[in-house]
Design a protein around this motif. Sequence first.
Motif, mmCIF file in Angstrom:
data_model
loop_
_atom_site.group_PDB
_atom_site.id
_atom_site.type_symbol
_atom_site.label_atom_id
_atom_site.label_comp_id
_atom_site.label_asym_id
_atom_site.label_seq_id
_atom_site.Cartn_x
_atom_site.Cartn_y
_atom_site.Cartn_z
ATOM 1 N N LEU A 1 36.311 49.365 40.749
ATOM 2 C CA LEU A 1 35.948 48.084 40.150
ATOM 3 C C LEU A 1 37.208 47.265 39.848
ATOM 4 N N CYS A 2 38.201 47.955 39.265
ATOM 5 C CA CYS A 2 39.475 47.267 38.954
ATOM 6 C C CYS A 2 40.097 46.703 40.233
ATOM 7 N N ALA A 3 40.068 47.528 41.292
ATOM 8 C CA ALA A 3 40.683 47.116 42.558
ATOM 9 C C ALA A 3 40.011 45.861 43.106
ATOM 10 N N TRP A 4 38.684 45.901 43.182
ATOM 11 C CA TRP A 4 37.964 44.744 43.737
ATOM 12 C C TRP A 4 38.101 43.527 42.845
ATOM 13 N N LEU A 5 38.146 43.768 41.511
ATOM 14 C CA LEU A 5 38.335 42.636 40.601
ATOM 15 C C LEU A 5 39.714 42.011 40.787
ATOM 16 N N ALA A 6 40.715 42.871 40.999
ATOM 17 C CA ALA A 6 42.075 42.360 41.226
ATOM 18 C C ALA A 6 42.114 41.519 42.503
ATOM 19 N N LEU A 7 41.437 41.999 43.550
ATOM 20 C CA LEU A 7 41.405 41.241 44.812
ATOM 21 C C LEU A 7 40.653 39.923 44.646
ATOM 22 N N LEU A 8 39.558 39.984 43.878
ATOM 23 C CA LEU A 8 38.788 38.764 43.619
ATOM 24 C C LEU A 8 39.631 37.771 42.814
ATOM 25 N N ALA A 9 40.311 38.311 41.784
ATOM 26 C CA ALA A 9 41.174 37.448 40.956
ATOM 27 C C ALA A 9 42.284 36.835 41.799
#
Lengths: 437, 193
Positions: B36-44
């Motif tokens: 989740l953190c990884a995908w959120l970082a990519l989204l951010a």
Amino acid sequence: MSFAFAKDTVRKGLDAHSAIGLVCCALLYLICATGTAVVLYEEWQRFEQPDAPEMTSIAPAAVQQGIENVLAAESDRDTTTHLYVHMPTEALPRTTITTDTQAFHVDADGAIVVPEENAWAEFLLALHYRLNLPAVYGMTLVGAFGAMIVALSISGIVAHPRIFRDAFRLRARRRDDVATVDWHNRLAVWSLPFALAIALTGAMIGLFYVSGGSMAASAYGGDSEAAIAPIFGAEAEADLTPAPVADAVPALTYMAREYPDVTPYYVILHDPRTAGQHVQIVGEHERRLIFGEYYAFGPQGEFHGTAGMADGTVGQQLAASTYNLHFGNYGGLPVKIAYIVFGLALTVVVATGTFIWLNKRARQGRPAPRLAAAWWGIVYGVPVALVATFIARLAIGNTAPFVALFWSVLALTIGVALLRKRNSGTRAAEPVLVPAE
Amino acid sequence: MAGGGLMWLAAALAVAGILLLRASWARPVRSTPLNLCAWLALLAAAIVGGVEAGAWGMAVTALVATGAAMLLLAKAVFEQPRWKRPAKQPREVDGSGNDPKTGLSRGIVTFLLAGPIALAVSTLFALAARIALIATGASEADGNVAVLGLVPLVWPILAFALLMFERRKTQFLVTGAVAIATLLPVVLVGGQA
């Protein structure tokens, strides 16, 4: 929570992936390889003609002088319908004036120095753009292959349930079929955003004869120019009454004064030396994907407005972004290097895809040694043929027969690969052993 | 790469997202929080890039993320495999049940369906979409760009869908249904919406 396709869907997806890949592989490989090389289009031009005059900028008066010099040099023939002044840019710091029939490099004072000689770069571009075929067939074919990259991307995801789970697993040092599969899947999954971007933009450009032509036929009485006029702007009415040549100086001065953040990189004269002539300036916008904005001027520099590439409708901005997004010329050398690396990755994906299919056939007891040899011939042959044409450029010059040479060397390489396979007998025809899964 | 401070932040988030994915996917069991953190970082990263420099910013951020992943792959190239499984002997097949004539004719029909016919149907779909867009208030430019953009998008999707159907009848039915549904507005309105 996990998301997975049913086994039957995966099997059908793999069949579809293989079918599309096999139909497309050879030309797709050629298109990917040449596309990677043509990222350096401007750099190749500089390499081809190192003695052309270079400059970081050119004064408006020198641009006008250059235009008049080139028109004077063509006084023995019909006046060109369009005249393009390429202004110095970071990637190509040269001023080059192109007419309907020829092109010249001019110096910082606008004096003609030497004819443009970039036949190899143009050959490479034409090979990628239209496979050296007439534009209507070649571009459509290349566009179709771009669309098939999209189909391969979709089918690849459906066909490989573990493709994201194993995204960092690359057993390259096994040097067997598993390594080939890993190379294919890993490079494919990570180059997916890049592949989709260049495939969609490339297909959009290449399939114009189909999409734009159909639109023109259905809504514009077959007039393709009318179909794209709402997007890129329309050509002004021609008035061929003779007139003094238009003045680009006030237009360039206006740009410097009113649009200081915009960098003009093309000055285009439409119908020069006629009463209907007009000046168009293409200006680059920093940190935008659009290729630029068209700024329209009258023959004496009166500003007529812009086409809307930079601030028009979403569709206009999207259409204007396809070229830069496809060719990777929107961020200087770092973006170009990224495009070369990802372009090479995509080329490897295409090459290994066919090897995987050939290896699978061999594992199933149905080896295809001649097909494998021919594929090796293509994989080696494309870069070898490109290098051969480049050597010909250096040895023979601008007039070397690049098209004939390229296709001859490629055919020869495939022929040699097939011959070697025949002479090597049954040893090479043996199927490749694969580790048990 | 020309860019302000926010572009560097977008690039850093993109790299962090890829590194987090690597950390998460290297585990025997995936970690949902890490994922989740990884995908959120990519989204951010995409959002920051977009806010700072629009489509250009998002494109550059995507290149940075892809570049980071490629570097991690390059590292994997030099890692020794932990074990090598024994080789599997190739199977012998008798080739029965493979009629080359039937296979070739089936292949040609499939090629025609997924190739030129699907392209023609996709073009009709794009022309119908243009009519619908303009009729609902979109500008002529947007409608026309939709045609240019939809043909290369719809064609591969339709071609793939057709290849997923094993029964020829289903392939023809789907192709015909899309063709008729899109042909009607094109013929009736004639593109002059």
